[in-house]
Scaffold this motif. Structure first.
Motif, PDB file in Angstrom:
ATOM      1  N   ILE A  85      -4.049 -17.619  -1.689  1.00 49.07           N
ATOM      2  CA  ILE A  85      -2.580 -17.788  -1.290  1.00 49.07           C
ATOM      3  C   ILE A  85      -1.823 -16.253  -1.633  1.00 49.07           C
ATOM      4  CG2 ILE A  85      -0.464 -18.968  -1.638  1.00 49.07           C
ATOM      5  CD1 ILE A  85      -1.962 -21.392  -1.972  1.00 49.07           C
ATOM      6  N   VAL A  86      -2.156 -15.897  -2.996  1.00 47.23           N
ATOM      7  CA  VAL A  86      -1.512 -14.553  -3.541  1.00 47.23           C
ATOM      8  C   VAL A  86      -1.919 -13.441  -2.478  1.00 47.23           C
ATOM      9  CG1 VAL A  86      -1.492 -12.785  -5.350  1.00 47.23           C
ATOM     10  CG2 VAL A  86      -1.076 -15.471  -5.901  1.00 47.23           C
ATOM     11  N   VAL A  87      -3.279 -13.263  -2.375  1.00 44.96           N
ATOM     12  CA  VAL A  87      -3.609 -12.153  -1.520  1.00 44.96           C
ATOM     13  C   VAL A  87      -2.913 -12.381  -0.321  1.00 44.96           C
ATOM     14  CG1 VAL A  87      -5.545 -11.086  -0.214  1.00 44.96           C
ATOM     15  CG2 VAL A  87      -5.973 -11.906  -2.701  1.00 44.96           C
ATOM     16  N   ILE A  91      -0.482  -9.538   2.304  1.00 50.35           N
ATOM     17  CA  ILE A  91      -1.069  -9.319   3.456  1.00 50.35           C
ATOM     18  C   ILE A  91      -0.051  -9.332   4.615  1.00 50.35           C
ATOM     19  CG2 ILE A  91      -2.903  -9.348   5.384  1.00 50.35           C
ATOM     20  CD1 ILE A  91      -5.097  -9.997   3.182  1.00 50.35           C
ATOM     21  N   LEU A  92       0.625 -10.600   4.602  1.00 53.04           N
ATOM     22  CA  LEU A  92       1.125 -11.239   5.786  1.00 53.04           C
ATOM     23  C   LEU A  92       2.837 -10.516   6.044  1.00 53.04           C
ATOM     24  CD1 LEU A  92       0.310 -14.822   5.739  1.00 53.04           C
ATOM     25  CD2 LEU A  92      -0.677 -13.143   6.941  1.00 53.04           C
ATOM     26  N   PRO A  93       3.287 -10.495   4.930  1.00 56.76           N
ATOM     27  CA  PRO A  93       4.611 -10.060   4.980  1.00 56.76           C
ATOM     28  C   PRO A  93       4.903  -8.534   5.849  1.00 56.76           C
ATOM     29  CG  PRO A  93       4.711 -10.787   2.791  1.00 56.76           C
ATOM     30  CD  PRO A  93       3.150 -10.699   3.504  1.00 56.76           C
ATOM     31  N   ARG A 190      -0.372  -0.705   4.063  1.00 57.06           N
ATOM     32  CA  ARG A 190      -0.725  -1.629   2.882  1.00 57.06           C
ATOM     33  C   ARG A 190      -1.610  -2.873   3.213  1.00 57.06           C
ATOM     34  NH1 ARG A 190       2.208  -6.390   3.258  1.00 57.06           N
ATOM     35  NH2 ARG A 190       3.993  -5.216   3.998  1.00 57.06           N
ATOM     36  N   ARG A 191      -1.673  -3.245   4.570  1.00 59.23           N
ATOM     37  CA  ARG A 191      -2.692  -4.503   4.694  1.00 59.23           C
ATOM     38  C   ARG A 191      -4.023  -3.940   4.649  1.00 59.23           C
ATOM     39  NH1 ARG A 191       1.353  -6.102   9.505  1.00 59.23           N
ATOM     40  NH2 ARG A 191       2.596  -7.859   8.309  1.00 59.23           N
ATOM     41  N   PHE A 192      -4.215  -2.791   5.277  1.00 54.08           N
ATOM     42  CA  PHE A 192      -5.561  -2.244   5.241  1.00 54.08           C
ATOM     43  C   PHE A 192      -6.154  -2.038   3.780  1.00 54.08           C
ATOM     44  CE2 PHE A 192      -4.803  -0.783   9.753  1.00 54.08           C
ATOM     45  CZ  PHE A 192      -6.143  -1.596  10.225  1.00 54.08           C
ATOM     46  N   ALA A 193      -5.037  -1.596   3.061  1.00 53.71           N
ATOM     47  CA  ALA A 193      -5.568  -1.362   1.664  1.00 53.71           C
ATOM     48  C   ALA A 193      -5.839  -2.416   0.860  1.00 53.71           C
ATOM     49  CB  ALA A 193      -4.390  -0.428   0.972  1.00 53.71           C
TER      50      ALA A 193
END
Lengths: 589, 243
Positions: A85-87, A91-93, A190-193
């Motif tokens: 959930i934390v990860v 990713i999502l926002p 950021r998502r890719f990272a």
């Protein structure tokens, strides 16, 4: 300054509670509260009181029903879920950090000489009310999950730690992501990272496990215990325990099987919470613009919800192609069907119905040829039965594309050159079409897939007659059912208005909804009794003379006629009521 | 033509409209004025058949609204102060729906010029949620005018309109009246009465204080003084208070 904010929060809370208590003077809320409280007592409190150990005192913790050796596995699993959930929260926002303030809070607090940090603290305290309430409700509804050990109190506090820490983490993450955005790091970068980091950790972990552990064998899945043991080995080997440790600290109080373990788990959980708190308070990023945008969106959503406009509230309204071409002249009731179909999902179209019916027909006949697919038939039949029950019981509450959705447009509807019954008939056509379609498809599945070997008397010809007999009964029955909630909207518009407002919460609202569903069931049963009783009697008497299929066919015709007469009477009465209806007077307090 | 005789509307013990009688002829524009709570909107809603009158008779274009509401409603259009639209219907779909309700054959031939006249033809495929307040008002007007009503009721027609919208609304009302429509409007805005209304009816606490042409009513409350403003006339007529 913080004192003023605390005063605002506490006064608002007190006034909310007081207004809730005051409105119990109105019978509809009082009766609702009594029914709601009774429901909660019967469903949760009584169960907890009867089957669960007391929260305090000697013997507070009963025997642990989950084997003790499984508890570390469950703790690690809980931590893993929390970590996922934390990860996802990283990713999502895709927007800047925006704390949710009401429009009034923005108007008063943003121009006021209040430090940004104080506003964050205010929001943190604000969120505590919702978090504590949610923790209490989850504990109540889950019956405190006594099989894990612990008590209602330790589980309630455990839930609070999980929810409060997650809330802090998401707030801190949103500030961090805003800072990244300010430094030119776009959401996709950021998502890719984050995904890259997750992939790296997963690869290292897998490599480690591959080196140290054996692959699962069939023996590992022989029983729940062996599977759990293997899973435990996985979760407690290599780097995973270290990765999961912070999350385990957070879920620790929840999984504590007894008071000493709970007290021991409190320290690490408090430490993680405190670190998050410091992290959030030290994050100084500009959240005002995003907060204002969020607040405006929220205000529009609340306004839409208050009007009972759920599609607008979800922001999902878009222009659609009509289900059919509406001619300029013809029965005006059809215009309502056309209009209300536009307000629903585009799958509710004749083409979809025909396609699904063909798929079911071909699939049903094809499966029937292969005895090996009996399981599929059983599954499909169970699903169809569930759909029939669900649609009959809850369908009229869910398919609301009728007068209930147009209540606020009553003034305009009343200027139309139509009789009241015409408006009411037109209004119910869309939910009738939707519910009938679902029921027809479910009946088709049942007709094709149910095994009738144990029921020798249910011959194929009789099945066909019953199926064909149900085809006209279904829409009339749906119409009859839909008259009840529409009648409620006309007879008790103030109540219907409150019921439509799903943002209205509380035990009294739950009670009101229960009363409404129970009332609908009683009315339907009473309305069905003459038709069903007459049909049963007719079949019983005439089957020996004209044969069962013929008796069923004639009885089905009688049921349709009886229900249609009831629907017509209902429509006429509702129409009369509609013509005298004055919404402004009805909603006057 | 609107003929109202002895109209009474009660809500329980409270009487919102008391024994109201008046006639509005084709081509006339009657302004209903009065302080807050005078019964203007209630009167309009009774005349439009939205709420049933407690007593009295209302004839719309020669049809008795109580005895034959469907026939009477075929001739009228009601424009509320807040445009009430269906969220899921585009501008064009609104007109198609209304056309079917009123049985307007070949409505596209009427709808297109109407949309162009009201300057919303380019918004034909948009939903109400995508329209500004003024555009929504125009759509509500287009829906009301589609069946060519001979009687029109406007409740606070200028609410929320910008100066250009106000000008257009006034012109539109006058245009329909000149074409022979009977118009009744309620408003707090006295300049609207001066510019648009041929007749005025002043209400206070549900009772008729005065009615007639603007000149007649002005003369009655001017007490022989010259150049008395309409605002002063209104204050004198209503006693300067709501109660």
């Amino acid at each position: 300054m913080f004192g003023a904010l605390l005063y605002l929060r506490l006064t608002s809370l007190r006034n909310t509670v007081l207004s809730r208590v005051r409105r119990l003077k109105q019978p509809k809320y009082l009766v609702g509260a009594i029914v709601g409280a009774g429901y909660f007592y019967l469903m949760f409190f009584r169960r907890m009181a009867a089957g669960r150990p007391p929260v305090h005192g000697p013997g507070a913790h009963g025997p642990v029903t989950v084997p003790p050796e499984l508890l570390p596995t469950l703790l690690a699993l809980g931590a893993l879920i929390l970590l996922v959930i934390v990860v996802l929260g990283w990713i999502l926002p895709d927007q800047r950090a925006g704390l949710t303030f009401t429009e009034a809070e923005i108007a008063f607090l943003f121009p006021a000489p209040v430090r940004r940090r104080t506003l964050i603290l205010y929001k943190l305290i604000n969120s505590q009310v919702a978090i504590m309430f949610t923790a209490a409700i989850i504990t109540l509804v889950t019956g405190s999950w006594g099989f894990l050990g612990g008590s209602a109190l330790t589980h309630g506090i455990g839930w609070w730690f999980i929810l409060a820490t997650l809330n802090l983490h998401f707030m801190g993450a949103s500030f961090a992501m805003t800072r990244l955005l300010d430094n030119g790091i776009t959401p996709w970068r950021r998502r890719f990272a984050v995904l890259g980091l997750v992939a790296l950790v997963a690869l290292v972990t897998l490599a480690w496990l591959w080196r140290d552990l054996r692959a699962p064998a069939a023996a590992d899945f022989e029983s729940f215990r062996t599977a759990a043991a293997y899973l435990n080995t996985l979760l407690t080997s290599g780097p995973l325990p270290w990765l999961l440790r912070p999350a385990e600290f957070v879920v620790g109080p929840f999984f504590a099987p007894d008071t000493p373990a709970f007290l021991a788990a409190l320290g690490p959980a408090l430490l993680v919470f405190a670190l998050h708190y410091i992290w959030v308070l030290r994050s100084e990023v500009s959240f005002e613009d995003a907060s204002i945008a969020k607040s405006e969106k929220r205000a529009a959503k609340i306004a839409a919800v208050r009007e009972g406009n759920w599609r607008a509230a979800s922001g999902a309204i878009k222009a659609r192609k009509p289900a059919f071409r509406l001619a300029s002249t013809g029965r005006p009731e059809v215009a309502f069907l056309w209009k209300n179909l536009l307000s629903t999902f585009p799958i509710f179209r004749l083409g979809t119905l025909v396609t699904l019916a063909l798929v079911i027909l071909i699939g049903g006949l094809w499966i029937d040829v292969f005895p090996g697919y009996r399981g599929v038939q059983t599954g499909a039949s169970a699903f169809a039965l569930f759909m029939v029950a669900y649609t009959l019981f809850l369908g009229p509450q869910l398919a609301r594309q009728d007068f209930r959705s147009d209540l606020l447009n009553t003034d305009i509807l009343k200027t139309y050159p139509l009789r009241g019954w015409q408006v009411m008939l037109g209004q119910i056509l869309t939910p009738v079409a939707i519910l009938s379609s679902i029921l027809w498809l479910a009946l088709l599945i049942l007709l094709l897939m149910v095994h009738f070997r144990q029921l020798a008397w249910l011959t194929p010809s009789l099945r066909l007659v019953i199926g064909l007999g149900l085809v006209p009964i279904v829409p009339v029955l749906c119409a009859l059912q839909l008259l009840v909630p529409n009648a409620a909207a006309l007879l008790f518009p103030a109540w219907a208005q409150t019921m439509r407002n799903r943002s209205e919460r509380g035990i009294e609202m739950l009670g009101q909804r229960l009363i409404f569903i129970a009332g609908q069931l009683v009315v339907i049963v009473l309305a069905l009794l003459p038709a069903a009783g007459g049909a049963a009697l007719f079949i019983f008497i005439t089957q020996h003379w004209i044969g069962l299929p013929a008796a069923v066919a004639v009885a089905a015709g009688g049921v349709v006629a009886c229900l249609a007469a009831e629907v017509w009477c209902g429509l006429w009465l509702l129409g009369e009521r509609f013509e005298k209806f004055d919404l402004s007077a009805e909603l006057r307090p | 033509m609107i003929e109202v005789t002895g109209l009474i509307k009660r809500y329980g013990a409270f009487t919102a409209v008391k024994e109201l009688s008046f006639t509005v002829r084709p081509g006339e524009v009657l302004g209903l004025v009065g302080p807050n709570g005078a019964g203007k909107t209630t009167t309009l809603r009774c005349l439009a058949g939205i709420i049933p009158a407690t007593a009295g008779t209302i004839h719309i274009a020669g049809q008795d609204l109580t005895a034959d509401p469907v026939a009477a409603k075929r001739s009228l259009a009601f424009f509320p102060d807040e445009p009430r639209l269906f969220d899921y219907l585009t501008v064009r779909q609104h007109l198609a729906f209304v056309a079917r309700i009123y049985g307007v054959a070949h409505h596209e031939d009427i709808a297109q010029p109407l949309l162009e006249e009201l300057e919303i033809a380019d918004k034909a495929d948009q939903l109400p949620g995508e329209l500004s307040r003024g555009m929504k008002q125009k759509l509500a007007i287009a829906c009301g005018l589609l069946h060519a009503p001979s009687v029109m009721f406007f409740d606070e027609p200028l609410t929320g309109l910008d100066p250009l919208g106000i000008r257009r609304m006034k012109d539109s009302i006058l245009k329909r009246a000149r074409a022979g429509a009977t118009v009744v409007l309620s408003s707090h805005l006295l300049h609207l009465l001066e510019e648009v209304c041929s007749h005025v009816l002043i209400l206070k606490k549900g009772e008729k204080i005065a009615d007639g042409t603007l000149a007649d009513v002005s003369a009655r409350f001017a007490n022989g003084e010259a150049n008395v403003s309409l605002e002063e006339i209104f204050i004198r007529a209503t006693g300067g208070t709501e109660s």
